[in-house]
Design a protein around this motif. Structure first.
Motif, mmCIF file in Angstrom:
data_model
loop_
_atom_site.group_PDB
_atom_site.id
_atom_site.type_symbol
_atom_site.label_atom_id
_atom_site.label_comp_id
_atom_site.label_asym_id
_atom_site.label_seq_id
_atom_site.Cartn_x
_atom_site.Cartn_y
_atom_site.Cartn_z
ATOM 1 N N ARG A 16 4.289 -53.521 17.274
ATOM 2 C CA ARG A 16 5.490 -52.717 17.046
ATOM 3 C C ARG A 16 6.613 -53.162 17.986
ATOM 4 N N LYS A 17 6.252 -53.466 19.229
ATOM 5 C CA LYS A 17 7.259 -53.927 20.194
ATOM 6 C C LYS A 17 7.813 -55.298 19.792
ATOM 7 N N GLY A 42 15.524 -51.045 23.724
ATOM 8 C CA GLY A 42 15.196 -49.875 24.528
ATOM 9 C C GLY A 42 13.893 -50.033 25.282
ATOM 10 N N LEU A 43 13.305 -51.235 25.252
ATOM 11 C CA LEU A 43 12.058 -51.485 25.964
ATOM 12 C C LEU A 43 12.327 -51.655 27.455
ATOM 13 N N PRO A 44 11.331 -51.380 28.276
ATOM 14 C CA PRO A 44 11.483 -51.673 29.709
ATOM 15 C C PRO A 44 11.801 -53.157 29.886
ATOM 16 N N ALA A 45 12.655 -53.461 30.856
ATOM 17 C CA ALA A 45 13.100 -54.840 31.038
ATOM 18 C C ALA A 45 11.932 -55.790 31.238
ATOM 19 N N SER A 46 10.936 -55.400 32.038
ATOM 20 C CA SER A 46 9.800 -56.286 32.311
ATOM 21 C C SER A 46 8.977 -56.527 31.048
ATOM 22 N N THR A 47 8.800 -55.490 30.219
ATOM 23 C CA THR A 47 8.031 -55.631 28.978
ATOM 24 C C THR A 47 8.758 -56.539 28.006
ATOM 25 N N CYS A 48 10.058 -56.302 27.846
ATOM 26 C CA CYS A 48 10.835 -57.115 26.910
ATOM 27 C C CYS A 48 10.852 -58.574 27.350
ATOM 28 N N ARG A 50 8.656 -60.168 29.173
ATOM 29 C CA ARG A 50 7.322 -60.767 28.988
ATOM 30 C C ARG A 50 7.077 -61.136 27.518
ATOM 31 N N LEU A 51 7.414 -60.226 26.628
ATOM 32 C CA LEU A 51 7.178 -60.487 25.210
ATOM 33 C C LEU A 51 8.082 -61.608 24.692
ATOM 34 N N VAL A 52 9.323 -61.632 25.126
ATOM 35 C CA VAL A 52 10.246 -62.699 24.708
ATOM 36 C C VAL A 52 9.745 -64.049 25.210
ATOM 37 N N THR A 53 9.239 -64.067 26.436
ATOM 38 C CA THR A 53 8.684 -65.313 26.987
ATOM 39 C C THR A 53 7.480 -65.772 26.165
ATOM 40 N N ASP A 54 6.587 -64.830 25.818
ATOM 41 C CA ASP A 54 5.412 -65.178 25.007
ATOM 42 C C ASP A 54 5.829 -65.687 23.626
ATOM 43 N N LEU A 55 6.789 -65.032 23.005
ATOM 44 C CA LEU A 55 7.257 -65.442 21.678
ATOM 45 C C LEU A 55 7.877 -66.839 21.727
ATOM 46 N N THR A 56 8.554 -67.129 22.824
ATOM 47 C CA THR A 56 9.164 -68.454 22.977
ATOM 48 C C THR A 56 8.091 -69.530 23.169
ATOM 49 N N LEU A 57 7.077 -69.234 23.977
ATOM 50 C CA LEU A 57 5.993 -70.180 24.208
ATOM 51 C C LEU A 57 5.241 -70.496 22.907
ATOM 52 N N GLU A 58 5.112 -69.501 22.020
ATOM 53 C CA GLU A 58 4.399 -69.694 20.753
ATOM 54 C C GLU A 58 5.274 -70.321 19.672
ATOM 55 N N GLY A 59 6.563 -70.510 19.964
ATOM 56 C CA GLY A 59 7.455 -71.130 18.981
ATOM 57 C C GLY A 59 8.094 -70.152 18.019
ATOM 58 N N PHE A 60 7.853 -68.840 18.234
ATOM 59 C CA PHE A 60 8.453 -67.839 17.350
ATOM 60 C C PHE A 60 9.935 -67.650 17.666
#
Length: 262
Positions: A16-17, A42-48, A50-60
């Motif tokens: 969902r995030k 509206g996500l916590p800065a650290s959560t957002c 982290r997820l953006v970094t993961d999405l970038t590493l996976e090529g998304f």
């Protein structure tokens, strides 16, 4: 069980995030910054982050300086669905024209194994009609559209080999030998007409739609009640069906010289 439920809920929450982040990428704002993503989600800065970094590493996602955009991996996944929608979008006006020219229901079919599915339809305006609807699934061994798939898509013939051929009416072909004769006729004349193969009171005429590589992309067909169009009258409608299929093929970038030799 409780642990499994907890893991499932956690996984759903992460998805969902991620969805919330991806929803921030729009035509109007295709390259937001990380700070914009944090603010919009509206996500916590650290959560957002982290997820953006993961999405970038996976090529998304792709990163360019402090801005992000949809990555190649997501584009590659979306391509098959986008192509399918493009085919329907490009061919729908042609279906409408074919319906208006002939007065009969015009359908566009895609194949899934030994079945064909209606993916677009321009229904007849006649009161007496055989209803066709998007998502309707039919076997490829009965009816004209299926013969076109068998004639121009080698994978369709291979998929059908060894399958049980259900008999729907006395006119339904129930042997590979009879189907082979029909597909040869289809290849020779560029279309096929069938009468009463799936329903005793229904006929169909169909022709192939090729893509830019000369491969079968879809099939255009007319469906009609036999009380209005019976055997012997297919030659009145077949030229319009073939012309519509050629228009659809041209819209998809087909060039006759690109078609693969048999």
């Amino acid at each position: 069980m409780a642990a499994t439920d907890g893991a499932r809920k956690g996984s759903t929450l992460v998805l969902r995030k991620v969805t919330t982040i991806l929803n921030c990428f729009t035509v109007e704002s295709p390259e937001p910054t990380l700070q914009e993503l944090i603010r919009r989600t509206g996500l916590p800065a650290s959560t957002c982050q982290r997820l953006v970094t993961d999405l970038t590493l996976e090529g998304f996602l792709d990163r360019d300086g402090d801005r992000y955009r949809i990555g190649v991996a997501l584009v590659r996944w979306a391509t098959p669905g986008t192509l399918g929608m493009d085919v329907v979008r490009l061919v729908r006006p042609i279906l409408d024209d074919l319906r208006d020219q002939t007065g009969e229901s015009a359908c566009l079919y895609a194949r899934d194994g030994v079945f064909r599915t209606v993916i677009a339809v321009a229904p007849t305006r006649h009161v007496v009609m055989r209803p066709f609807m998007v998502g309707q699934v039919m076997p490829i061994h009965a009816g004209a559209p299926g013969k076109v798939f068998l004639a121009f898509d080698p994978d369709a013939w291979a998929d059908l080999a060894g399958s049980s051929l259900a008999r729907f009416t006395d006119a339904t072909p129930t042997s590979m030998a009879s189907l082979d004769r029909q597909r040869r006729v289809t290849r020779e004349q560029g279309y096929f007409a069938a009468f009463g193969e799936r329903h005793e009171d229904v006929g169909s005429i169909a022709a192939p739609v090729f893509d830019h590589q000369g491969e079968l992309e879809a099939v255009i067909g007319l469906g009609f009640p036999l009380q209005r169009v019976g055997p012997g009258r297919e030659h009145e409608l077949a030229p319009a069906v073939v012309a519509a299929a050629l228009r659809a093929s041209a819209a998809l970038g087909f060039r006759p010289e690109a078609q693969r030799p048999e």
